[in-house]
Design a protein around this motif. Structure first.
Motif, PDB file in Angstrom:
ATOM      1  N   ILE E 119      42.617 -44.094  37.244  1.00 19.10           N
ATOM      2  CA  ILE E 119      41.603 -44.269  38.279  1.00 19.10           C
ATOM      3  C   ILE E 119      41.191 -42.897  38.820  1.00 19.10           C
ATOM      4  CG2 ILE E 119      41.278 -45.208  40.608  1.00 19.10           C
ATOM      5  CD1 ILE E 119      41.582 -47.396  38.464  1.00 19.10           C
ATOM      6  N   GLN E 120      42.165 -42.003  38.876  1.00 17.49           N
ATOM      7  CA  GLN E 120      41.921 -40.666  39.427  1.00 17.49           C
ATOM      8  C   GLN E 120      42.895 -39.712  38.736  1.00 17.49           C
ATOM      9  OE1 GLN E 120      40.990 -40.451  43.790  1.00 17.49           O
ATOM     10  NE2 GLN E 120      42.842 -39.242  43.771  1.00 17.49           N
ATOM     11  N   ALA E 121      42.386 -38.557  38.318  1.00 15.96           N
ATOM     12  CA  ALA E 121      43.202 -37.659  37.503  1.00 15.96           C
ATOM     13  C   ALA E 121      43.393 -36.322  38.195  1.00 15.96           C
ATOM     14  CB  ALA E 121      42.521 -37.438  36.150  1.00 15.96           C
ATOM     15  N   ASP E 122      44.641 -35.875  38.228  1.00 18.32           N
ATOM     16  CA  ASP E 122      44.931 -34.531  38.744  1.00 18.32           C
ATOM     17  C   ASP E 122      46.144 -33.951  38.018  1.00 18.32           C
ATOM     18  OD1 ASP E 122      44.608 -32.269  40.411  1.00 18.32           O
ATOM     19  OD2 ASP E 122      46.115 -33.028  41.804  1.00 18.32           O
ATOM     20  N   GLY E 123      46.144 -34.118  36.678  1.00 17.19           N
ATOM     21  CA  GLY E 123      47.278 -33.649  35.874  1.00 17.19           C
ATOM     22  C   GLY E 123      48.353 -34.713  35.783  1.00 17.19           C
ATOM     23  N   GLY E 124      48.999 -34.788  34.624  1.00 13.93           N
ATOM     24  CA  GLY E 124      50.137 -35.695  34.486  1.00 13.93           C
ATOM     25  C   GLY E 124      49.776 -37.156  34.328  1.00 13.93           C
ATOM     26  N   THR E 125      48.586 -37.452  33.771  1.00 15.44           N
ATOM     27  CA  THR E 125      48.226 -38.877  33.673  1.00 15.44           C
ATOM     28  C   THR E 125      49.100 -39.605  32.650  1.00 15.44           C
ATOM     29  OG1 THR E 125      46.508 -38.532  32.000  1.00 15.44           O
ATOM     30  CG2 THR E 125      45.829 -38.380  34.307  1.00 15.44           C
ATOM     31  N   ARG E 126      49.519 -38.925  31.601  1.00 16.01           N
ATOM     32  CA  ARG E 126      50.331 -39.631  30.603  1.00 16.01           C
ATOM     33  C   ARG E 126      51.739 -39.898  31.117  1.00 16.01           C
ATOM     34  NH1 ARG E 126      49.787 -35.761  25.585  1.00 16.01           N
ATOM     35  NH2 ARG E 126      48.021 -35.108  26.865  1.00 16.01           N
TER      36      ARG E 126
END
Lengths: 238, 238, 238, 238, 238, 238
Positions: E119-126
């Motif tokens: 929904i919102q990305a700021d690094g570390g999505t995986r």
């Protein structure tokens, strides 16, 4: 004995209805018996990227078959998301055939696209397409000449195509669907009005054929193409 | 004043040529003025997976436009490898419209596919498609009844469709291309012969419209559909 | 009696959570009961090719549904490699609806894309998307006005949408999933805050409907949209 | 004078390295001069859907070119997401050619796929593919015979292919890339070891040709195929 | 000094909101700081073809990013018609990680699909996806145990993942976007609650690293995963 | 005991055949035992769009496997119309690995594409690809240096890769297919000739592993890469 009762060197009736649609620069509904193909010629004042700035034009073709042109419904290529190998092979052949009679430099930096859409199929759709495409191209070029966009005629001569095959051991001209699905060999010839050959393709489907067979097919094709050349001229009023 | 000089409630000439092709169980070339659509109905003795074993049939539609049906050539969807959103929206509408007049249980476990291919476009291709599809469906079902494959008629009544719009402030019937590209609102109505509405779609393109405007468009559509219903009956010999 | 116990003209609770995400110029989580849609508005300082150099902007929309937004998991469109006809139809509708309230010239040469992603579905996802998209667009434009990138407001008025339908013979407002899957007719209205209609779509699913039915659905839609207009204003602090 | 200094009826050196890879039932690296094609024959104990339960097998082919097989790097078809029309045309030709020498009923309900991957291209990749495919097929069938899976040999005779063309007015055998890109006509012949023709394709690229030209190309092809037939037999130890 | 002011071994705040949506058997909104991922677990009573009849289940994952999850809008994979290599790499990693803690035989012939949508990305999505997927899986399996569909628990232990990297020469835990885009090395570790490693991936982006660097990153990952293990247990009420 | 009888720290025979094809600026056939990969390096005097005008070059890779490189035939990615997730993951890894040893600014505004096509597969195709790609890159750059197109060498050092795994409880070097399909953990290390690590990926397939296991695999990889470094130097004549 052919299923249709035709003589071995007898074409189906050729019908050519020029100006079948109103928007295209050239259009024709061509029929070889029950095979009916709508061909439109669209003129665009641009060339594909590989020709830009080379001072010449381009003639290309696309081919399609309406889903129920055939005895049983086929799937729609737009819905499947890709054109079959057969479709691509045919449209490449149509484009090459028409380029064989066009002086691309005389055409100038414009492209003419020949859309060949099979409304009804009964064998010989690619050869009817080529034969009709010449008419559509001729009509479109006549319009360019009339408007002054072109001052010299880029169409060098006529091109026509017809299928032949070896059916139950006998070479026959202009296969219809029942013959096509049962022939030992199936050939398509693209001939020019000066007698030259632009393309010859002869494929064994059952028994392979020999050099004599190839020549007999070619001679039948000459007979058929002469009929088509005459019908083309009549259709374009020359 | 309409570009064509027609009265606000005047349809273009409706032409319906039944049995336009030989292979399909039903076929028709329908024209609303210069808009020409070839519709074929193909009967297949199978249903899509989601209906298997449910004792009912299915009616579906596919829609396509020949590349040069329009004023300037559009790209071929089969070559692009996908159908546009517009194409999919239209074919879903056609299918729903024809199912609205078909008793799918009476049809039995078979599918009828209505292929609507636009040969020439001048506005109203989706409404001509729906109106023609009823004729093709009727012809195909008549064949099933004649052969004994069906013993009761699954077609409950007639369906027809027409476009209307608000052009330069005036509600008008059956938009042609010059009107369509310049209208403030553009509506399509799918009506049944008993007077009911199967589908109403009215889209503001420029100025939005009000309730009164919507009703006036609907009333124009009734006038147009009555003309189409009569032409349909005549074409199928009823 | 509605499955939810609501009165025929009663909306589900409307929830609007503005600024739901941090990166987008405008964002909102909108809920119509259990239907939840995340809408983001993204501003880009470029326009699509067909508008380049024309001195105007563009507003467009994309729509998606998370695979498990629904009762049973649907396949992911990115994995299937294409968007369904339904998805394309909805995103075209959303885009048109928002453009109906935007002065594209006042927007300048920039594009605002409204991404509507359904987190949870219970009927009415397209109408919640349109209603939420107005909020996201409003927030994004407010940012452009605050920064001085825009000096006059390109948003002319409000737009909202709601579904209505004929459920067990009664016209009802704001169908939830159990009603939607069992309705005789299903309509979506896109209305403006000045009372005009931007889009009306009414589809018979079972029994067809008449003019009176269409009008009753439209009147219900007005009731619902008035509730949504109020909730939109509150959410954006006007 | 040919760029390579060869006589008009002189083939390039033919190299055939059987069993080039370890996993395939049959494999070969075939070279016509600098043109190198790796062909593998894969036996699968199933047939395509259209042949199920018909008591016969199938022989089919796929063709590919490594991106840097050519003078300048071409794009990888797997990355582009589709096979070109040329690729499809070639793989259909290879399949037909091999089926012309296979008794599909004697093969039993199994499929043999001939993968022809061009490692290095210098003209004539399709004809080298067909000629190599016969070797791979022969090796795979020998393994089936040795294991007792087959008790009679389904390969009826040999098939080979070679290109010819009219280069600067002279008919020449086995075009390499410099000749191919500059020829007036370009032909491919697929011949059988009993002297029959399986496929003839002759395309005018510049000037069109006549019947005498076609015959001279066919006679050159016979010379080339006889060389290939001998090399094939030597490679498979017969 | 980290841009966020965190200590080198300090995680961002971990938020886990279980049962975020109503339809999925398990669902969670997990946050690692501003990175927010919605994970749903969908149970289906069927297995993929390669497992049919083998008496075991399957756990798989799909991953997606909403177009405006990021600082600037990315294109929608469903609209582009294919998933990027990055997307496929991540969803394969998520699936493997969850299978590492699941006894597929104890799961029975059913599949659980973990949909991870950013929904919102700021690094570390995986890594947030993997860590959240365990929660969604746990909730879904608890439902199967509660209903009696499962009688023994197929989840063997916990799995969590975190990124680490070498940022301006210092090994740091849980990279946010500003660190991620500027790190010399970027690693993802998938760890089990018994201390074992399911997956280690360490990639040099700028300067390469040595064995000591790899070990220091692994040790940071242990610190982070221990925090996540505690947050997971709290979220599922164990 | 390894199926091949090798010692745990024993590589398969490494074969490197430089200049395997004639057109590519660099080419090599590399073998790790029965795994054979053809790698070509193609130099193009242009960079991808995201690098235009930035004064630096690019090194990228594509990977493919011939359909019958494996024990049983796999489908051709070009025919399926998309590259698998595995293919994309591998080609991204190869590209990153080679960029780790290239000074992209020294390379100038040109792109070198490394095409790695697996002719025969027996485990370790990605590591053989990386190891061979360095040779092809070296050969291509040597040609640029010799021609004066480059005046300083952009290749900083060597890079090689090898797989390791835990097989029946024992860490072993350079897994072949029987080991690979039965290993508890499977790792790939990309190492530089100065001893640094460019990439470490270790995946548990059965039992998970611990820190000690990871280190033992890394140490085996060092042994293998040292062998490969020596073979690379010998192949390029340094």
């Amino acid at each position: 004995m052919r299923p249709s009762g035709r003589a071995p060197d007898q074409m189906r009736p050729i019908s050519i209805e020029p100006n079948f649609t109103v928007h295209a620069e050239g259009s024709v509904l061509i029929g070889f018996g029950d095979t009916k193909v709508l061909v439109t010629a669209s003129v665009e004042e641009r060339v594909p990227p590989f020709l830009r700035g080379k001072g010449q034009g381009w003639v290309t073709a696309e081919y399609g078959m309406l889903p129920r042109a055939t005895h049983t419904r086929g799937s729609r290529e737009a819905a499947k998301g890709k054109q079959s190998g057969r479709t691509q092979e045919i449209q490449r052949l149509i484009g090459r055939s028409l380029r064989a009679v066009t002086d691309l430099t005389a055409l100038g930096e414009r492209q003419i696209t020949l859309d060949c859409d099979v409304i009804q199929a009964d064998g010989g759709t690619r050869t009817a397409s080529i034969s009709g495409a010449w008419v559509a191209l001729r009509l479109a070029v006549d319009k360019l000449l009339a408007s002054g966009a072109l001052t010299s005629d880029p169409i060098i001569q006529q091109v026509a195509a017809v299928s032949c095959g070896i059916y139950k051991g006998t070479p026959v001209l202009d296969l219809d669907y029942p013959e096509d699905s049962d022939a030992d060999a199936d050939a398509n010839f693209v001939l020019l009005s000066d007698g030259k050959i632009a393309e010859a393709q002869a494929t064994a489907e059952g028994a392979c054929y020999d050099e004599e067979g190839l020549l007999r097919l070619l001679r039948l094709a000459r007979i058929g193409c002469n009929d088509i050349f005459a019908a083309q001229l009549k259709a374009v009023g020359r």
